[in-house]
Write a protein that holds these residues in place. Structure first.
Motif, PDB file in Angstrom:
ATOM      1  N   UNK A  96       0.857  -1.185   0.000  1.00  0.00           N
ATOM      2  CA  UNK A  96       0.000   0.000   0.000  1.00  0.00           C
ATOM      3  C   UNK A  96       0.898   1.241   0.000  1.00  0.00           C
TER       4      UNK A  96
ATOM      5  N   UNK B 277       0.596   4.296   0.807  1.00  0.00           N
ATOM      6  CA  UNK B 277       0.655   5.146   2.004  1.00  0.00           C
ATOM      7  C   UNK B 277       1.515   4.505   3.095  1.00  0.00           C
TER       8      UNK B 277
ATOM      9  N   UNK C 214       5.206   4.755   2.043  1.00  0.00           N
ATOM     10  CA  UNK C 214       5.809   6.079   2.265  1.00  0.00           C
ATOM     11  C   UNK C 214       5.944   6.384   3.752  1.00  0.00           C
ATOM     12  N   UNK C 215       5.130   5.748   4.559  1.00  0.00           N
ATOM     13  CA  UNK C 215       5.327   5.869   6.004  1.00  0.00           C
ATOM     14  C   UNK C 215       6.622   5.154   6.393  1.00  0.00           C
TER      15      UNK C 215
ATOM     16  N   UNK D 229      11.120  10.782   3.369  1.00  0.00           N
ATOM     17  CA  UNK D 229      11.914  11.517   2.386  1.00  0.00           C
ATOM     18  C   UNK D 229      12.145  12.954   2.847  1.00  0.00           C
TER      19      UNK D 229
ATOM     20  N   UNK E 264       2.094  16.526  11.489  1.00  0.00           N
ATOM     21  CA  UNK E 264       1.234  16.310  10.314  1.00  0.00           C
ATOM     22  C   UNK E 264       1.131  14.837   9.907  1.00  0.00           C
TER      23      UNK E 264
ATOM     24  N   UNK F  35      -2.006  12.192  10.088  1.00  0.00           N
ATOM     25  CA  UNK F  35      -2.587  11.585   8.885  1.00  0.00           C
ATOM     26  C   UNK F  35      -2.656  10.065   9.025  1.00  0.00           C
ATOM     27  N   UNK F  36      -1.748   9.515   9.841  1.00  0.00           N
ATOM     28  CA  UNK F  36      -1.813   8.068  10.046  1.00  0.00           C
ATOM     29  C   UNK F  36      -2.734   7.697  11.199  1.00  0.00           C
TER      30      UNK F  36
ATOM     31  N   UNK G 203      10.052  16.070  10.866  1.00  0.00           N
ATOM     32  CA  UNK G 203       8.726  15.724  10.357  1.00  0.00           C
ATOM     33  C   UNK G 203       8.735  14.310   9.768  1.00  0.00           C
ATOM     34  N   UNK G 204       9.857  13.991   9.096  1.00  0.00           N
ATOM     35  CA  UNK G 204       9.972  12.656   8.515  1.00  0.00           C
ATOM     36  C   UNK G 204      10.144  11.604   9.608  1.00  0.00           C
TER      37      UNK G 204
ATOM     38  N   UNK H 130       6.975  10.043  11.777  1.00  0.00           N
ATOM     39  CA  UNK H 130       6.120   8.929  11.370  1.00  0.00           C
ATOM     40  C   UNK H 130       6.826   7.584  11.543  1.00  0.00           C
TER      41      UNK H 130
END
Lengths: 289, 282, 256
Positions: free
Chosen positions: C84, C86, C89-90, C94, C112, C116-117, C165-166, C169
Motif C-alpha cells: 500500500x 501510504x 511512504x510511512x 523523504x 502532520x 494523517x496516520x 517531520x519525517x 512517522x
C-alpha cells in the motif's frame, strides 16, 4: 473505514467533474425535446427563413428571419463599435498605462462586468434612448443603434480582459527585439505584438460577440422589439433573445408558440456553441505555439 | 516621409480615447444611479411591500426573494463546482476527457442567460413538476454560475505549490488527506472569491428567472421553496417597462439597491483577494 | 564484494530497474542492494538519474503521469508495487532538496504525518513531536515557539524541521535528496551530524551533488552517470581506488 470514505469522496469528485458535460448535454436535450415539435407545423426552411413572425395569429406564422436579422444587425453594430475600442483599450492597458493607472482602469472594467444587465438596460432607457431619438430626429429612440451601442459597451469587459491577457502573455523578448532594432514603441506594438497576439485577440473578439448575441434584458429594454425585417439601423428591431424573454411568459405550454420559442432557443444554443468552440480553438492554438 | 513619432502620438491618443470611452461611462452610470437613487433610500423603501400598483411603498419582498434565490443557487453550485474544480486540478489527466470537460465548462459559461431560462422551464418547472418556484429558479441560477465557481476555484487550487502536495504524500498521507488538509485550506481565499463572484452574478441575472420563479407582483413573503417570489432585477425590469407612471425615484432607488448588492459582493471578493495576496507565505 | 557490510540484512533490492518520462529514459537497468543501518551515498552529475533513483524507492515517480517503469524494487523481500503506497511512504521517509515546511505551525508540521496516520491523542502527539525534534537537533531552538509559523525559521532550521517531520512517522528508511543544497556550511554540518546519528536506527540513502559530503558520511557510495549505475562500493575504496575511470574522473572533478 477511512479508505471507504475516501473512495466515496473520490467518486463524488469524478461525478462532479463530469457534471459540466452532463449539464451541457441536458440543456441541449431539453431544448430539442421541447423545440423540435415545432417542425410538425412548419418546415425547418420556413422556420429559419420565413419573413413573418406572428406566433399568435390564426394560423400562426412562425418565420424567424426578422429575429435573426434583428440579432445580426444589432450584433454587427456592436462589433463595429466594440472591436476597435475594446482592442485599443486592451493595448493601452497592457502596454502604455503606468502601473497605478492600469490598476484603476482594470477595476473600472471589472466594475462594468459586474453591473447587472437589467441595470444597464434601465440606464440605457433613460439616457441613451432619448439621446439617439433627438440626435437623429426619430419618432422613437428605441432602435437597433441604441441596442448596438449598449451591447458594444457590455462586450467590452470580455474583449478587453481576454485581449489584454493575450498581449501580456507574449514573451518580452519579442518587443525588446523590435525596440533594439530602432522601432518606436508603437511600431513594436503594431508590427510585432499585435500579430503575435492575433489568435488571442481573435478569441477575445469572438467571445465578446458571443456575449452580445446572448444578451437579453438590456437589448429587450432598448431596441423597441418590432419583429419586422429591419431596413436601417435607426428602426426598432427584435432579437432572438428578446423574443424568448418577452413571449415565453404568455405562451401556453405545449402550444405551437411554445415549441417555436424553444426552437429559437436551439438556434441560440447552436450559435453560442459554435462561437465558444471556435474561440477555444484559437486560445488553444495560442498555447500550443 | 512619415514621422514614426508623430504616428505614435496619434495612435496613443486613440488608445487613450478608447479606454476613456469605456471607463468614463462606467463611472457616470454608477454616479447617476447613486445620485438619483439616494433620495429614494429610507427605511420604508427597504422594508415595506410595494403599494399602489408598485408606484409607491417599498421593495422588501424583492430584496428577500433575491436573497433566497442567491442562497439556493450557491448551495447547489458550490459543492458541485468545488468538487469539479478539485477533479480538474488534482485528478484529471491530460487527455481527451479533460479536454471535453473544459470545453463543456466554456460552453456552459457561454450559453445565453435566456436559454438557461428555457432550460429551467422545461426541466425543473415542467418535467420535474416543481412549478415556478424558488427551487426551480435557484437550480437554474445554480447551473448558470457553475462555470464561474469551477474556473475560479480551479485557479485557486492550482496556485497551491506542487511541493506542498509532494511533501504531504511523501509522509504517507493519502491523496484526499493531502487535498483536505493542505490544498483546500490554502486555496480557500480564492475559492471564497469565486463563490462571491458567483453570488453577485446570480443576484443580478434576470432572464433565467423570468419563467422559473419571478413573480410580477407578490406582496407577501414565501412560505416554502415551492413558492414564487419577487426578485430585484425582475422588479426593476417590471417597473421600468411594464408599469407606466412609476416615480423615477423608485426606479432609480431599485436600481441602486440592486447595484449596491452586486457591487458589495464584488468588493468583498476584491478585499479577500487583496488580503490574501499580502499574507501569502510562499 | 563488500565483505563487512554484506552480513547486514538487505533492506531494498533493486533489480533491472528502468524508467522513462515520456520517451526519455531516466534510469537504465539499475540493479543494487541497499542494506539496513548504513548510509548509502548516491553521487553523479546532474541528470545522471540519481534523484529519479531515490524517488523510485518511495514511488514518488508515479506522481508523474508520463512515467513508465520496468524492473522491480523489493522492500524486505516484498515488491513495493504490492505494498500500500501510504504504508510504503510511512516506512520510507523523504527529505527534499529545499527546505519545504508546510504552511502550518512548527508543531503541526512535525505532527502532520502522524495525524494523517490516525493518531489523535494529544499527549502522545506532544511526545512524538518532542522526540522527533530532539532527534533532528532542533528541539532546543524551537521548544518555546512551537506554535509559530514554520516559515519563521531559518533555512537550516527549516531543513532540520523537515527531518523531524519525517522521523515523526517512524520510518525504517530515510531518503535524503540533496538535503544541504540550499544551506550554508554550518547548517550543513548540523544536518550531516544528524544523518550519521540516524543510521543507528534507520537505513539512510543520501543523494548529493557534493562529493566531499558523500565521502564524509557515506558507508557505501554509488556513482550514477546518464541513468546508469556505473559502480557501487565501500566509500573508502571508491575514493581511493575506484574501479571505473569515469568514477575517478568525476570524483576528481574532471566533469559534472
Amino acid at each position: 473505514m477511512r479508505k471507504i470514505k475516501e473512495t466515496i469522496i473520490e467518486k463524488l469528485i469524478l461525478a462532479s467533474g463530469l457534471a459540466s458535460i452532463f449539464f451541457v448535454v441536458l440543456i441541449f436535450l431539453f431544448l430539442i425535446k421541447e423545440g423540435l415539435a415545432v417542425f410538425q407545423s412548419v418546415t425547418p426552411g420556413a422556420f429559419l427563413f420565413g419573413k413573418s413572425w406572428y406566433p399568435i395569429s390564426e394560423p400562426a406564422q412562425l418565420g424567424i428571419l426578422p429575429l435573426i436579422l434583428g440579432s445580426l444587425l444589432v450584433t454587427l453594430g456592436a462589433a463595429v463599435i466594440s472591436i476597435p475600442i475594446g482592442v485599443g483599450a486592451a493595448i493601452y492597458i497592457a502596454e502604455i498605462a503606468p502601473a497605478r493607472i492600469k490598476d484603476i482602469l482594470k477595476s473600472g472594467i471589472e466594475l462594468l462586468a459586474a453591473i447587472p444587465s437589467v441595470v444597464l438596460g434601465f440606464i440605457g432607457m433613460v439616457t441613451l434612448v432619448p439621446l439617439v431619438k433627438s440626435l437623429f430626429h426619430l419618432p422613437t429612440g428605441l432602435t437597433a443603434l441604441s441596442g448596438s451601442i449598449m451591447l458594444a459597451f457590455m462586450a467590452m469587459p470580455t474583449i478587453v480582459s481576454i485581449a489584454e491577457d493575450a498581449l501580456y502573455s507574449i514573451p518580452k523578448n519579442y518587443k525588446e527585439g523590435a525596440l533594439a532594432l530602432g522601432a518606436t514603441h508603437w511600431q513594436a506594438i503594431w508590427r510585432v505584438m499585435l500579430p503575435a497576439a492575433s489568435s488571442g485577440i481573435l478569441a477575445a473578439i469572438m467571445l465578446g460577440i458571443g456575449r452580445v448575441i446572448g444578451e437579453t434584458m438590456a437589448v429587450m429594454m432598448i431596441t423597441g422589439n418590432a419583429a419586422v425585417i429591419p431596413q436601417s439601423i435607426l428602426v426598432p428591431v427584435r432579437t432572438l433573445t428578446a423574443t424568448i424573454a418577452a413571449e415565453m411568459g404568455e405562451a401556453v405550454v405545449g402550444s405551437e408558440h411554445y415549441f417555436a420559442l424553444f426552437a429559437v432557443g436551439i438556434v441560440l444554443f447552436v450559435i453560442s456553441f459554435g462561437i465558444n468552440v471556435t474561440a477555444d480553438l484559437f486560445l488553444h492554438e495560442k498555447q500550443s505555439k | 516621409m512619415r514621422n514614426p513619432y508623430r504616428s505614435q502620438k496619434i495612435a496613443y491618443a486613440f488608445l487613450l480615447l478608447s479606454t476613456l470611452l469605456i471607463v468614463v461611462p462606467v463611472g457616470m452610470i454608477v454616479v447617476i444611479i447613486i445620485q438619483k437613487g439616494l433620495p429614494a433610500m429610507n427605511w420604508q423603501f427597504l422594508s415595506d411591500i410595494p403599494r399602489q400598483g408598485m408606484r409607491a411603498g417599498g421593495i422588501f419582498p424583492a430584496i428577500v426573494g433575491t436573497l433566497y434565490l442567491v442562497t439556493g443557487a450557491i448551495s447547489f453550485a458550490l459543492p458541485i463546482g468545488l468538487l469539479a474544480a478539485i477533479y480538474l486540478s488534482e485528478y484529471s489527466r491530460d487527455n481527451l476527457l479533460t479536454r471535453i470537460i473544459k470545453l463543456a465548462i466554456v460552453n456552459l459559461a457561454g450559453v445565453p442567460s435566456v436559454v438557461y431560462g428555457l432550460f429551467g422551464l422545461a426541466l425543473f418547472v415542467i418535467f420535474f413538476g416543481f412549478g415556478a418556484s424558488i427551487l426551480s429558479g435557484s437550480l437554474t441560477l445554480g447551473i448558470m454560475i457553475l462555470p464561474v465557481i469551477i474556473t475560479t476555484s480551479r485557479e485557486a487550487l492550482e496556485s497551491v505549490p506542487a511541493s506542498f502536495r509532494e511533501v504531504s504524500l511523501s509522509l504517507g498521507a493519502s491523496k484526499w488527506q493531502t487535498i483536505r488538509h493542505i490544498v483546500l485550506p490554502n486555496a480557500l481565499p480564492g475559492i471564497l472569491t469565486g463563490t462571491i463572484l458567483g453570488l453577485g452574478r446570480a443576484a443580478g441575472e434576470t432572464a433565467p428567472i423570468l419563467f422559473t420563479v419571478a413573480a410580477f407582483y407578490l406582496p407577501q413573503l414565501p412560505d416554502s421553496i415551492m413558492d414564487q417570489v419577487m426578485a430585484l432585477p425582475y422588479h426593476l425590469y417590471v417597473i421600468s417597462t411594464q408599469v407606466p407612471n412609476v416615480d423615477e425615484k423608485i426606479r432609480y432607488g431599485t436600481a441602486l439597491v440592486l447595484l449596491a448588492m452586486v457591487l458589495f459582493m464584488n468588493l468583498i471578493a476584491i478585499i479577500i483577494r487583496h488580503k490574501f495576496r499580502k499574507r501569502k507565505k510562499w | 564484494m563488500v565483505n563487512d557490510t554484506s552480513t547486514r540484512t538487505i533492506k531494498f533490492g533493486v533489480k533491472d530497474l528502468s524508467i522513462w518520462f515520456g520517451n526519455v529514459p531516466a534510469l537504465k537497468h539499475v540493479s543494487l542492494d541497499i542494506r539496513s543501518n548504513m548510509i548509502l551515498s548516491v553521487i553523479g552529475p546532474s541528470n545522471s538519474g540519481k534523484t529519479t533513483f531515490l524517488r523510485m524507492l518511495n514511488r514518488m515517480n508515479e506522481l508523474n503521469q508520463n512515467s513508465r517503469i520496468e524492473g522491480e524494487v523489493t522492500l524486505e523481500g516484498d515488491d513495493i508495487k504490492n505494498v500500500d503506497v501510504e504504508i510504503l511512504r510511512k516506512r520510507v521517509g523523504m527529505v527534499f532538496a529545499l527546505p519545504l515546511p508546510l504552511p502550518l505551525s512548527i508543531f503541526d508540521n512535525v505532527a502532520y504525518g502522524v495525524r494523517m496516520h490516525g493518531l489523535k491523542d494529544k499527549r502522545v502527539l506532544r511526545e512524538k513531536v518532542e522526540v522527533s525534534l530532539k532527534e533532528a537537533y532542533l528541539w532546543e531552538e524551537v521548544k518555546d515557539r512551537l506554535g509559530e509559523s514554520a516559515f519563521k525559521l531559518s533555512g537550516g532550521q527549516q531543513q532540520r524541521l523537515c527531518i523531524a517531520r519525517t522521523l515523526a512517522v517512524e520510518p525504517e528508511v530515510i531518503l535524503f535528496d540533496e538535503p544541504c543544497s540550499g544551506l550554508d556550511p554550518i547548517s550543513t554540518a548540523k544536518v550531516e551530524d544528524a544523518m550519521v546519528e540516524l543510521k543507528q536506527k534507520y537505513t539512510v540513502v543520501l543523494v548529493t551533488n557534493n562529493v566531499k559530503q558523500a565521502a564524509r558520511v557515506g558507508d557505501l557510495t554509488a556513482f550514477f552517470l546518464g541513468g546508469e549505475l556505473i559502480e557501487i562500493d565501500k566509500t573508502d575504496k571508491m575514493f581511493t581506488a575506484p574501479g571505473d575511470k569515469r568514477t575517478d574522473g568525476y570524483i576528481r572533478g574532471k566533469f559534472g
